[in-house]
Design an enzyme around this catalytic site. Structure first.
Site, short mmCIF file in Angstrom:
data_model
loop_
_atom_site.label_atom_id
_atom_site.label_comp_id
_atom_site.label_asym_id
_atom_site.label_seq_id
_atom_site.Cartn_x
_atom_site.Cartn_y
_atom_site.Cartn_z
N ASP A 262 19.76 107.93 50.03
CA ASP A 262 20.25 108.58 48.81
C ASP A 262 19.14 109.20 47.97
O ASP A 262 19.04 108.94 46.76
CB ASP A 262 21.04 107.58 47.95
N GLU B 39 31.13 113.25 46.77
CA GLU B 39 30.25 112.37 45.98
C GLU B 39 28.85 112.97 45.88
O GLU B 39 28.59 114.08 46.36
CB GLU B 39 30.19 110.97 46.60
#
Length: 575
Positions: free
Chosen positions: A70, A246
């Site tokens: 991430d 997302e």
């Protein structure tokens, strides 16, 4: 007056109780003959790097190997800062600095105070999810925004003028959802975008999510109530039931606003998509060329496979060209994901209306061309290594390398640097418990590797154990260590799968001095061995599968960790 006196006496009683608890807790840490670890050697030896040696103008991707997922990135002048998810590892939010996007320095963790971030009772895949980092030139301030699944924190933001000097305290933000990032427009206004559930009663299918935007109050550091707006519903094409939109990031280029998001879930269908608008509040129109990054279209048996790519962020590089960082995996020959989700990089072509990752829609290669004028110093001069490398640690430096981390709590709570090396004062906690453990962890960064350490230790009871742990999570792990049974000393190997533990092998040993412990892996095959004289290694048991150390077997979001482990609550009893 009487009420004040009662209150005062109650406060004194509470304080005394807390002090007694603290003293009692400290006594639980075993201070006797604690194990001392020294001369740790980690060596990565993946075939992909042997087959693809670097030329003078090349560097490897992933740029951060092992569990660094991430990624988010920002730039101030010539300085680049990148952050990643850390889940229940401590400190939270690893952060790196670079001058050129190739050579990175590890700065430790953003959330490094246990009084402000305390994942003490969380599963390893809880804690910190998907940070964003943004530099705001209007007030010369860096912002790190993230979701924390622990301690009722939720979405938080921290600030600093200089990431090398630490960060301020977390500020709780009043919105739900995950994956927040913050954007500052040319006029100085701030906006927060994040993933959220659809409005109540409007969820159309499992995995249906939305992207929301809020106005941000810079003076008071909060989202402005009532300004939230859904700017993407479901994904690129709602009629196709896209899942898990997302990881949103807002950008501005040539007067237009761009929203880049992950879509498809963080597995084999993962991808990156992009939208454009004339306003940060939308409406946003998707690119006709979506996805702009994915590996989902290619044969599963392709060589040097990189998969699951997405969750990206963009930055303008030192050569005035855009680059994207994103997560991906490099599975082993049995398609297992022991190294976890790593941070990759690709150049981005933004010469047209929409950005497109260069070579992001063909099988990803292990090497990239460096920005013009950059010299590859990875693994030298204090820069983070990549490719195949050897990491040696003798624990002689006062400042412990940031690659050594704790789980659910600070490493400083159980380690001491002593004359012979690193002493671990064991907690009465096993690796299988949802508590801070007395284990110093290092991320597995290669599919083919060896990890060895010298250990000075003599257990005093069957509750004592010290050695190495290979951990995917608290329910899936291997424990390889020295313990006691019937006043004899044993070396034992235990496999825990889905919470059920089994002794794979054990052997009675006679310790005369330092013992060397080693774990070696070639893809899915792991071998544990020991040397009582420090040289002649003997296998404990035969080759065993690393399956339980894989994300796609054990579940969750982390890669495998290798730890220097000690416990005063051992339950791995030799046969």
């Amino acid at each position: 007056m009487k009420n004040k006196k009662i209150f005062f006496l109650s406060a004194v009683t509470l304080l005394c109780s807390l002090l007694m608890q603290a003293q009692s807790s400290s006594k639980k840490i075993k201070k006797g003959k604690s194990p001392i670890f020294s001369n740790v050697i980690y060596k990565g030896d993946d075939q992909v790097y042997k087959n693809n040696p670097l030329k003078e103008d090349e560097f490897y991707s992933p740029v951060l190997q092992g569990c660094y997922p991430d990624p988010a990135i920002t730039r101030k002048g010539d300085d680049y800062y990148m952050v990643c998810s850390s889940f229940a590892m401590f400190p939270g939010v690893p952060i790196f600095h670079s001058k050129d996007l190739v050579n990175w320095t590890d700065l430790g963790g953003v959330l490094d105070k246990v009084s402000e971030f305390n994942p003490h009772d969380t599963g390893i895949s809880a804690g910190i999810y998907a940070p964003g980092i943004t530099y705001n030139p209007h007030n010369d301030t860096f912002y790190m925004i993230v979701t924390a699944f622990t301690g009722n924190m939720g979405n938080i933001i921290v600030k600093t003028k200089d990431p090398k000097k630490g960060w301020g305290s977390p500020i709780k933000l009043d919105f739900n959802g995950i994956d927040p990032s913050i954007f500052f427009d040319d006029d100085g206004k701030g906006y927060v975008v994040h993933n959220d559930a659809p409005d109540k009663g409007k969820e159309l299918y499992n995995g249906h999510r939305v992207i929301k935007v809020w106005d941000y109050d810079l003076e008071n550091d909060k989202v402005i109530p009532g300004t939230d707006k859904i700017i993407v519903n479901g994904g690129v094409d709602l009629s196709k039931k896209p899942i898990w939109i997302e990881a949103p990031h807002l950008y501005k280029k040539d007067g237009h606003f761009y929203l880049m998001c992950a879509e498809g879930g963080t597995g084999g269908n993962h991808s990156e998509v992009v939208f454009m608008s004339e306003s940060p509040k939308g409406p946003f129109k998707p690119s006709s060329n979506n996805p702009i990054l994915t590996q989902r279209y290619f044969p599963q048996n392709r060589p040097n496979k990189v998969d699951w790519v997405g969750h990206a962020d963009l930055v303008l590089g030192p050569d005035n060209k855009y680059y994207g960082v994103f997560l991906g995996i490099r599975p082993n020959q049995k398609d297992r994901v022991n190294t976890g989700r790593e941070t990759f990089m690709l150049p981005v072509d933004w010469s047209g209306t929409f950005p497109v990752f260069e070579n992001g829609l063909v099988p990803i290669e292990p090497k990239l061309k460096m920005p013009k004028g950059v010299v590859n110093k990875t693994g030298r001069d204090g820069f983070f290594p990549n490719g195949n490398f050897m990491f040696t640690e003798n624990f002689t430096s006062e400042k412990l390398d940031y690659r050594w981390i704790g789980l659910r709590g600070p490493r400083e709570h159980f380690i001491s640097i002593v004359k012979k090396g690193l002493q671990i004062n064991p907690f009465p906690v096993s690796i299988k418990e949802l508590k801070p453990t007395s284990t110093l962890f290092y991320r597995q960064q290669h599919n083919t590797f060896s990890f060895s350490t010298a250990l000075d230790y003599k257990p005093e009871s069957e509750k004592d154990l010290a050695g190495i742990v290979c951990l995917q999570n608290e329910r899936f792990n291997y424990v390889f260590g020295i313990t006691q049974k019937d006043k004899d000393t044993y070396i034992v190997l235990e496999r825990t799968e889905n919470g059920k533990s089994e002794i794979i092998a054990s052997s009675k040993i006679d310790i005369k001095g330092t013992v060397r412990l080693q774990v070696e892996a070639v893809g899915d095959n792991y071998q544990f061995s020991y040397a009582l004289n420090g040289i002649d290694f003997k296998n404990l048991g035969s080759l065993i599968s690393g399956d339980i150390l894989s994300t796609n077997v054990a579940g969750g979001f982390t890669g495998a960790l290798i730890g220097l482990y000690a416990t005063a609550s051992n339950d791995a009893n030799p046969k």
